[in-house]
Design a protein around this motif. Structure first.
Motif, PDB file in Angstrom:
ATOM      1  N   THR A   1       0.847  -1.189   0.000  1.00  0.00           N
ATOM      2  CA  THR A   1       0.000   0.000   0.000  1.00  0.00           C
ATOM      3  C   THR A   1       0.884   1.241   0.000  1.00  0.00           C
ATOM      4  O   THR A   1       1.834   1.326   0.789  1.00  0.00           O
TER       5      THR A   1
ATOM      6  N   SER B   1       0.798   5.611  -0.244  1.00  0.00           N
ATOM      7  CA  SER B   1       0.083   6.890  -0.273  1.00  0.00           C
ATOM      8  C   SER B   1       1.103   7.997  -0.509  1.00  0.00           C
ATOM      9  O   SER B   1       2.243   7.908  -0.040  1.00  0.00           O
TER      10      SER B   1
ATOM     11  N   ASP C   1      -4.577   7.118  -6.572  1.00  0.00           N
ATOM     12  CA  ASP C   1      -5.129   7.305  -5.234  1.00  0.00           C
ATOM     13  C   ASP C   1      -5.492   5.962  -4.628  1.00  0.00           C
ATOM     14  O   ASP C   1      -6.025   5.074  -5.303  1.00  0.00           O
ATOM     15  N   SER C   2      -5.213   5.816  -3.333  1.00  0.00           N
ATOM     16  CA  SER C   2      -5.488   4.573  -2.605  1.00  0.00           C
ATOM     17  C   SER C   2      -4.815   3.382  -3.276  1.00  0.00           C
ATOM     18  O   SER C   2      -5.415   2.324  -3.448  1.00  0.00           O
TER      19      SER C   2
END
Length: 199
Positions: free
Chosen positions: A87, A89, A145-146
Motif C-alpha cells: 500500500t 500513499s 489514489d489509494s
C-alpha cells in the motif's frame, strides 16, 4: 613401654596433620563453589541472543521524500514478497520543465520516450521493485489514489520498494512527493489488493 609412649606422643601430631588436610580440602571445595556460581565465560550470551528474535514493524513501513530533480531511484528500505500486499500513499506537487503543480498521479499528458515509463503521465510517481541492485521495470506501476496491490508474480519476489518521478529530464525540475509505503504480511487482515494497477 617405649613403643606405647612413642605412639602416645605421636598421636597429637597425627591429629594435627589430619585436621590440616581436612581444612585444605574444604578450601578447595569453597573455591570450586565460587567458580560455579560465576558460571562459564560468556554465560550471559543467552540473554544477548534474544535481540535478533525481537520482531519490529520497522521493515514493514517507511516514509520517504522523492525529489523531482533527481534521476536516482529513492529506496524505501521496505521489501515485499509474493502474497503480501503493498500500500502506497503520496502527497505533494512537482514541476517538470514548464508544467507546474503536478500531483503524484501525474499530468494529463504522456511523459515521452525519454522517461522511465514513456506512455504513462508526465510527473507521475513511479513505483517499482529493486532486486540485486537492479530496478525491475516488469514490476512497476504508476501511483494512483489509494494505491494497494497484491504481489502475485514470482519474478517480483523479495524486492525493495523504490520510487522515481516520471520525467524526461531532471535538471530543471522542482518539488517533491512525500510518500508512505506499507506492507501487509501474508495472513494479515490487510493482505488483499484493492486495485489491478500493481504487479
Amino acid at each position: 613401654m617405649t613403643w606405647r609412649h612413642g605412639w602416645f606422643f605421636a598421636l597429637p601430631a597425627i591429629l594435627v596433620v589430619a585436621l590440616a588436610i581436612g581444612a585444605a580440602c574444604g578450601d578447595d571445595d569453597d573455591d570450586d563453589g565460587e567458580l560455579d556460581s560465576d558460571g562459564p565465560a560468556g554465560g550471559s550470551s543467552d540473554d544477548d541472543s534474544s535481540s535478533d528474535d525481537d520482531a519490529t514493524d520497522d521493515d514493514l513501513s517507511s516514509d520517504v521524500t522523492v525529489p523531482a530533480d533527481s534521476d536516482a531511484w529513492t529506496g524505501s528500505g521496505v521489501r515485499v514478497f509474493v502474497g503480501e500486499t503493498l500500500t502506497v500513499s503520496a502527497s505533494g506537487t512537482v514541476t517538470i520543465g514548464e508544467v507546474e503543480d503536478i500531483g503524484p498521479a501525474g499530468a494529463d499528458e504522456a511523459c515521452g520516450d525519454e522517461c522511465a515509463m514513456p506512455t504513462q503521465p508526465l510527473g507521475a510517481l513511479v513505483i517499482a521493485l529493486e532486486t540485486d541492485s537492479k530496478v525491475n521495470m516488469d514490476c512497476s506501476a504508476i501511483y494512483s489514489d489509494s494505491f494497494s496491490t497484491s504481489i502475485t508474480e514470482t519474478g517480483c519476489d523479495n524486492g525493495e520498494v523504490v520510487f522515481l518521478v516520471n520525467a524526461p529530464s531532471y535538471d530543471e525540475n522542482s518539488g517533491s512527493f512525500e510518500v508512505s509505503v506499507e506492507v501487509a504480511p501474508v495472513g494479515s487482515d490487510d493482505d488483499a489488493g484493492d486495485d489491478d494497477s500493481g504487479y
